[in-house]
Scaffold this motif. Sequence first.
Motif, PDB file in Angstrom:
ATOM      1  N   ALA A  66       0.989  -2.771 -33.176  1.00  0.00           N
ATOM      2  CA  ALA A  66       0.378  -2.371 -34.446  1.00  0.00           C
ATOM      3  C   ALA A  66       1.427  -1.867 -35.433  1.00  0.00           C
ATOM      4  N   CYS A  67       2.384  -1.105 -34.945  1.00  0.00           N
ATOM      5  CA  CYS A  67       3.428  -0.561 -35.833  1.00  0.00           C
ATOM      6  C   CYS A  67       4.317  -1.672 -36.385  1.00  0.00           C
ATOM      7  N   TRP A  68       4.627  -2.656 -35.567  1.00  0.00           N
ATOM      8  CA  TRP A  68       5.413  -3.793 -36.064  1.00  0.00           C
ATOM      9  C   TRP A  68       4.632  -4.564 -37.115  1.00  0.00           C
ATOM     10  N   GLN A  69       3.317  -4.611 -36.989  1.00  0.00           N
ATOM     11  CA  GLN A  69       2.525  -5.303 -38.005  1.00  0.00           C
ATOM     12  C   GLN A  69       2.394  -4.477 -39.284  1.00  0.00           C
ATOM     13  N   VAL A  70       2.452  -3.151 -39.177  1.00  0.00           N
ATOM     14  CA  VAL A  70       2.570  -2.317 -40.382  1.00  0.00           C
ATOM     15  C   VAL A  70       3.876  -2.654 -41.095  1.00  0.00           C
ATOM     16  N   LEU A  71       4.955  -2.779 -40.334  1.00  0.00           N
ATOM     17  CA  LEU A  71       6.237  -3.174 -40.909  1.00  0.00           C
ATOM     18  C   LEU A  71       6.126  -4.529 -41.584  1.00  0.00           C
ATOM     19  N   ALA A  72       5.454  -5.474 -40.941  1.00  0.00           N
ATOM     20  CA  ALA A  72       5.308  -6.808 -41.527  1.00  0.00           C
ATOM     21  C   ALA A  72       4.611  -6.741 -42.877  1.00  0.00           C
ATOM     22  N   GLY A  73       3.573  -5.920 -42.973  1.00  0.00           N
ATOM     23  CA  GLY A  73       2.879  -5.780 -44.249  1.00  0.00           C
ATOM     24  C   GLY A  73       3.761  -5.158 -45.310  1.00  0.00           C
ATOM     25  N   ALA A  74       4.516  -4.137 -44.922  1.00  0.00           N
ATOM     26  CA  ALA A  74       5.390  -3.454 -45.884  1.00  0.00           C
ATOM     27  C   ALA A  74       6.512  -4.353 -46.378  1.00  0.00           C
ATOM     28  N   ALA A  75       6.982  -5.254 -45.511  1.00  0.00           N
ATOM     29  CA  ALA A  75       8.158  -6.065 -45.840  1.00  0.00           C
ATOM     30  C   ALA A  75       7.812  -7.378 -46.525  1.00  0.00           C
ATOM     31  N   GLN A  76       6.538  -7.700 -46.655  1.00  0.00           N
ATOM     32  CA  GLN A  76       6.160  -8.958 -47.298  1.00  0.00           C
ATOM     33  C   GLN A  76       6.701  -9.013 -48.722  1.00  0.00           C
ATOM     34  N   GLY A  77       7.485 -10.036 -48.997  1.00  0.00           N
ATOM     35  CA  GLY A  77       8.026 -10.221 -50.330  1.00  0.00           C
ATOM     36  C   GLY A  77       9.246  -9.378 -50.651  1.00  0.00           C
ATOM     37  N   ALA A  78       9.711  -8.572 -49.684  1.00  0.00           N
ATOM     38  CA  ALA A  78      10.855  -7.689 -49.957  1.00  0.00           C
ATOM     39  C   ALA A  78      12.194  -8.402 -49.813  1.00  0.00           C
ATOM     40  N   GLY A  79      12.217  -9.548 -49.153  1.00  0.00           N
ATOM     41  CA  GLY A  79      13.465 -10.312 -49.011  1.00  0.00           C
ATOM     42  C   GLY A  79      14.494  -9.650 -48.125  1.00  0.00           C
ATOM     43  N   LEU A  80      14.051  -8.900 -47.132  1.00  0.00           N
ATOM     44  CA  LEU A  80      14.995  -8.214 -46.242  1.00  0.00           C
ATOM     45  C   LEU A  80      15.532  -9.164 -45.173  1.00  0.00           C
ATOM     46  N   ARG A  81      16.727  -8.858 -44.713  1.00  0.00           N
ATOM     47  CA  ARG A  81      17.323  -9.604 -43.604  1.00  0.00           C
ATOM     48  C   ARG A  81      17.385  -8.703 -42.382  1.00  0.00           C
ATOM     49  N   GLY A  82      17.242  -9.306 -41.207  1.00  0.00           N
ATOM     50  CA  GLY A  82      17.201  -8.512 -39.988  1.00  0.00           C
ATOM     51  C   GLY A  82      18.378  -8.762 -39.070  1.00  0.00           C
ATOM     52  N   VAL A  83      18.641  -7.790 -38.230  1.00  0.00           N
ATOM     53  CA  VAL A  83      19.611  -7.934 -37.152  1.00  0.00           C
ATOM     54  C   VAL A  83      19.066  -7.184 -35.946  1.00  0.00           C
ATOM     55  N   LEU A  84      19.104  -7.833 -34.792  1.00  0.00           N
ATOM     56  CA  LEU A  84      18.667  -7.204 -33.550  1.00  0.00           C
ATOM     57  C   LEU A  84      19.881  -6.557 -32.908  1.00  0.00           C
ATOM     58  N   LEU A  85      19.901  -5.233 -32.911  1.00  0.00           N
ATOM     59  CA  LEU A  85      21.063  -4.493 -32.426  1.00  0.00           C
ATOM     60  C   LEU A  85      21.070  -4.320 -30.914  1.00  0.00           C
ATOM     61  N   ARG A  86      19.881  -4.303 -30.321  1.00  0.00           N
ATOM     62  CA  ARG A  86      19.800  -4.064 -28.870  1.00  0.00           C
ATOM     63  C   ARG A  86      18.455  -4.562 -28.361  1.00  0.00           C
ATOM     64  N   GLU A  87      18.476  -5.144 -27.177  1.00  0.00           N
ATOM     65  CA  GLU A  87      17.247  -5.559 -26.504  1.00  0.00           C
ATOM     66  C   GLU A  87      17.478  -5.456 -25.007  1.00  0.00           C
TER      67      GLU A  87
END
Length: 236
Positions: free
Chosen positions: A201-222
């Motif tokens: 659910a929290c990741w989907q909150v992030l998805a809503g907030a980031a829509q149209g923001a043009g952000l780039r991601g990097v996975l630092l650790r998994e």
Amino acid sequence: MLVAAAVCPCPPVLVPEVASGAAPELDGLRAAAVDAVGVLAAARPDRLVVVGPAEQAGRGPHAQGAVGSFRGFGVDLDVRLGAAETAPERPLPPSLSVGAWLLTRTDWADAPVEGLGVGEPLAADRCLQVGREIAASSERVALLVMGDGSACRTVKAPGYYDERAEDFDAAVGRALAAADTEALAGLDAELADELKASGRACWQVLAGAAQGAGLRGVLLREEAPYGVGYFVAAWS
């Protein structure tokens, strides 16, 4: 508008005092999480919202200065969400307490902080709406998003072994690495619940907030040291 986001795991054992002798096992995750929070500071937000999964009592907004405790985990340690002279009476849920602890590790003083406890069953469309509302609340918003992946990676995991867990976590990792809001928005809520993935659910909150923001991601650790998927990512 969302200008940056950090995604971090939220197990209480991320706090060394709680982990005790097992603390070194998570040193890599801790270091990556601190780096991710540093990306938030570099974005110079005027508002930071810490979002994390919460049971009923901890859901909803938490004001700056709210206090969380790890006493329930056998450790005499309290943390505060940002600086405030008085603390609201309602305590932080564990996920936001871990987020507050991370902010203390970085001496956060870059913007006012508040928290949002999100119910894990919250429907995807509602999560997206909440995210959009957060992004529209200020000119420069940053998110610290707490949450874990599946808890079914091994037979010793909290949810025992489920063969679907690895593929689910792999999809989450790819989405976080690519800042893929559509992929996060499309996560199967029922499957996430069955795999005990607290971050959906929290990741989907992030998805809503980031829509149209043009952000780039990097996975630092998994990694999944205890059969639970943990991710650290930074979007900017």
